[in-house]
Design an enzyme around this catalytic site. Sequence first.
Site, PDB file in Angstrom:
ATOM      1  N   LYS A   1      25.078   9.827  -4.801  1.00  0.00           N
ATOM      2  CA  LYS A   1      24.693  10.565  -6.007  1.00  0.00           C
ATOM      3  C   LYS A   1      23.218  10.355  -6.333  1.00  0.00           C
ATOM      4  O   LYS A   1      22.481  11.304  -6.630  1.00  0.00           O
ATOM      5  CB  LYS A   1      25.550  10.130  -7.192  1.00  0.00           C
ATOM      6  CG  LYS A   1      25.249  10.911  -8.473  1.00  0.00           C
ATOM      7  CD  LYS A   1      24.921   9.965  -9.593  1.00  0.00           C
ATOM      8  CE  LYS A   1      24.449  10.702 -10.823  1.00  0.00           C
ATOM      9  NZ  LYS A   1      24.060   9.770 -11.908  1.00  0.00           N
TER      10      LYS A   1
ATOM     11  N   ASP B   1      27.919  13.745 -11.533  1.00  0.00           N
ATOM     12  CA  ASP B   1      28.057  12.594 -12.425  1.00  0.00           C
ATOM     13  C   ASP B   1      29.336  12.748 -13.241  1.00  0.00           C
ATOM     14  O   ASP B   1      30.151  13.626 -12.980  1.00  0.00           O
ATOM     15  CB  ASP B   1      26.828  12.458 -13.327  1.00  0.00           C
ATOM     16  CG  ASP B   1      26.751  13.540 -14.402  1.00  0.00           C
ATOM     17  OD1 ASP B   1      27.528  14.533 -14.331  1.00  0.00           O
ATOM     18  OD2 ASP B   1      25.932  13.398 -15.325  1.00  0.00           O
TER      19      ASP B   1
END
Length: 225
Positions: A121, A139
Amino acid sequence: MTRAERAKHVDRRLAELYPETPIPLDHRDPYTLLVAVLLSAQCTDARVNTVTPALFALADTPEKMALVPVEKIKEIIRPCGLSPRKSQAIRDLSVILVEQHGGEVPASFEALEALPGVGHKTASVVMAQAFGVPAFPVDTHIHRLAKRWKLTEGKNVEQTERDLKKLFPRERWNVLHLQIIFYGRGHCTARGCDGRSCLLCGELFPPKLKGTRVAPGCPLRNDVP
């Protein structure tokens, strides 16, 4: 609506709501962005932005940060949480950038994910926001909304990322992931919307209003385009 129709509606609506998509984390270059994203793990962007000025005043390049003691970094970033792990990662990745990448942040997923404290991420955010490479960082806001809008079964963030990449045009990924975050923070929060309360949820999943007259344009209409 089908899943594809919901995705198209979300894409259009968010483009209308958020024509501008500023990057939430204050930074000056790929390195300061990388450090800021690393600090944002389990911490709000707003708090990170209050911490990084002092950190970057101390050291804002890999060369400078590699010379700073871990304890000093930890002292500054303590408000962000997980400071022992994050401070060590910042120091270690800075040393690696100097020794292996000429002091530059590499523009590849593989090289970024090989750095201490940098997962997929974080690498995706840096690739998208620092280098303009299409990516879809997922997220907690994006994972929650993708499930709420039934764009994915959402068993994990990896599956959510794969599903969203299939649904949305590649050229929209970098902007769209920010637009979803902005919407999730401002309108469709974890406790502030039950899947029907906010504008988009009302449009995507309108209730059946038998015998009820609803004004044109109301998000509760079944025929909202």
